[in-house]
Design a protein around this motif. Structure first.
Motif, PDB file in Angstrom:
ATOM      1  N   UNK A  22       0.833  -1.208   0.000  1.00  0.00           N
ATOM      2  CA  UNK A  22       0.000   0.000   0.000  1.00  0.00           C
ATOM      3  C   UNK A  22       0.872   1.265   0.000  1.00  0.00           C
ATOM      4  N   UNK A  23       1.899   1.269   0.818  1.00  0.00           N
ATOM      5  CA  UNK A  23       2.809   2.420   0.880  1.00  0.00           C
ATOM      6  C   UNK A  23       3.519   2.588  -0.455  1.00  0.00           C
ATOM      7  N   UNK A  27       3.094   5.842  -2.991  1.00  0.00           N
ATOM      8  CA  UNK A  27       4.320   6.572  -3.305  1.00  0.00           C
ATOM      9  C   UNK A  27       4.594   6.549  -4.802  1.00  0.00           C
ATOM     10  N   UNK A  28       4.353   5.389  -5.414  1.00  0.00           N
ATOM     11  CA  UNK A  28       4.571   5.242  -6.856  1.00  0.00           C
ATOM     12  C   UNK A  28       3.671   6.198  -7.636  1.00  0.00           C
ATOM     13  N   UNK A  29       2.411   6.286  -7.219  1.00  0.00           N
ATOM     14  CA  UNK A  29       1.471   7.185  -7.910  1.00  0.00           C
ATOM     15  C   UNK A  29       1.924   8.629  -7.827  1.00  0.00           C
ATOM     16  N   UNK A  30       2.295   9.054  -6.628  1.00  0.00           N
ATOM     17  CA  UNK A  30       2.749  10.442  -6.464  1.00  0.00           C
ATOM     18  C   UNK A  30       4.030  10.696  -7.255  1.00  0.00           C
ATOM     19  N   UNK A  31       4.957   9.749  -7.209  1.00  0.00           N
ATOM     20  CA  UNK A  31       6.228   9.901  -7.904  1.00  0.00           C
ATOM     21  C   UNK A  31       6.016  10.054  -9.412  1.00  0.00           C
ATOM     22  N   UNK A 114       4.630   6.301   6.816  1.00  0.00           N
ATOM     23  CA  UNK A 114       4.157   6.153   5.434  1.00  0.00           C
ATOM     24  C   UNK A 114       3.967   7.518   4.795  1.00  0.00           C
ATOM     25  N   UNK A 115       3.457   8.470   5.583  1.00  0.00           N
ATOM     26  CA  UNK A 115       3.241   9.831   5.068  1.00  0.00           C
ATOM     27  C   UNK A 115       4.563  10.456   4.638  1.00  0.00           C
ATOM     28  N   UNK A 116       5.613  10.255   5.417  1.00  0.00           N
ATOM     29  CA  UNK A 116       6.921  10.817   5.075  1.00  0.00           C
ATOM     30  C   UNK A 116       7.443  10.228   3.765  1.00  0.00           C
ATOM     31  N   UNK A 117       7.319   8.907   3.618  1.00  0.00           N
ATOM     32  CA  UNK A 117       7.800   8.255   2.399  1.00  0.00           C
ATOM     33  C   UNK A 117       7.002   8.743   1.192  1.00  0.00           C
ATOM     34  N   UNK A 118       5.682   8.860   1.331  1.00  0.00           N
ATOM     35  CA  UNK A 118       4.839   9.361   0.239  1.00  0.00           C
ATOM     36  C   UNK A 118       5.254  10.768  -0.174  1.00  0.00           C
TER      37      UNK A 118
END
Length: 199
Positions: A22-23, A27-31, A114-118
């Motif tokens: 999920x993380x 993250x992939x979508x935002x990236x 998770x928020x930080x990584x995103x």
């Protein structure tokens, strides 16, 4: 020794978060999304600079770096706030369902991590999308002309978009070449549309 142990714990937490599908998915979508925006912005900047009569590659790089700072900051900040609100809403719903306060628990800490990584992934995307196409301008006046640097920047931007699309195609079991071409086409469209801008 406690500092080393604390650092090891942090690395372990990051590793566990990166192993969470999920993380990784968020993250992939935002990236990719912000990388796509950054690349198209850069193509617009370099074509616009050339058509406006900018004759110095370093000027184009400076303009591009300004865009990178803006989009990178936007990527981190917006996702930090978006994910903060979303994770808080999810946590409140979980607390209601469990009839418990999860204020200082592993669940809350995991969501914060998770928020930080995103947010970091969201900020890195546009930096890559802008900095790579700007590369040819480092050689402007030395090995390439302004026109050649602009054309090379467009080509690099289209290649970056192709890689983004191919990656998305591969993880969704689509034809990665077709997915890459579809994304790369956006860069060509932006370059062509800039030709019709007034001035």
């Amino acid at each position: 020794m406690s500092d080393v142990s604390s650092l090891r714990d942090r690395f372990d937490n990051v590793r566990r978060l990166l192993e969470d599908e999920e993380v990784r998915s968020i993250s992939r979508r935002y990236f990719i999304s912000n990388g796509f925006d950054g690349t198209l912005t850069c193509i617009g900047v370099v074509v616009g600079a050339y058509l406006s009569g900018v004759t110095d590659g370093l000027t184009v790089i400076t303009i591009g770096l300004g865009a990178a700072v803006g989009l990178g900051t936007s990527g981190v900040w917006s996702v930090w706030e978006i994910e903060r609100a979303e994770k808080q809403a999810e946590l409140m719903e979980l607390e209601r369902a469990m009839l418990a306060d999860l204020e200082d628990t592993a669940v809350r800490r995991r969501r914060a991590g998770a928020r930080k990584i995103n947010a970091i992934a969201s900020g890195i995307g546009p930096l890559i999308g802008i900095l790579l196409p700007l590369g040819p301008f480092l050689g402007q006046g030395i090995v390439v002309s302004m026109l050649e640097a602009t054309l090379l920047a467009i080509a690099v931007g289209v290649a970056v978009l192709f890689v983004f699309g191919a990656y998305l195609g591969s993880i969704s079991k689509q034809n990665w070449i077709v997915a890459g071409v579809r994304m790369g086409l956006a860069g060509i469209v932006v370059a062509v549309l800039n030709l019709f801008l007034p001035g």
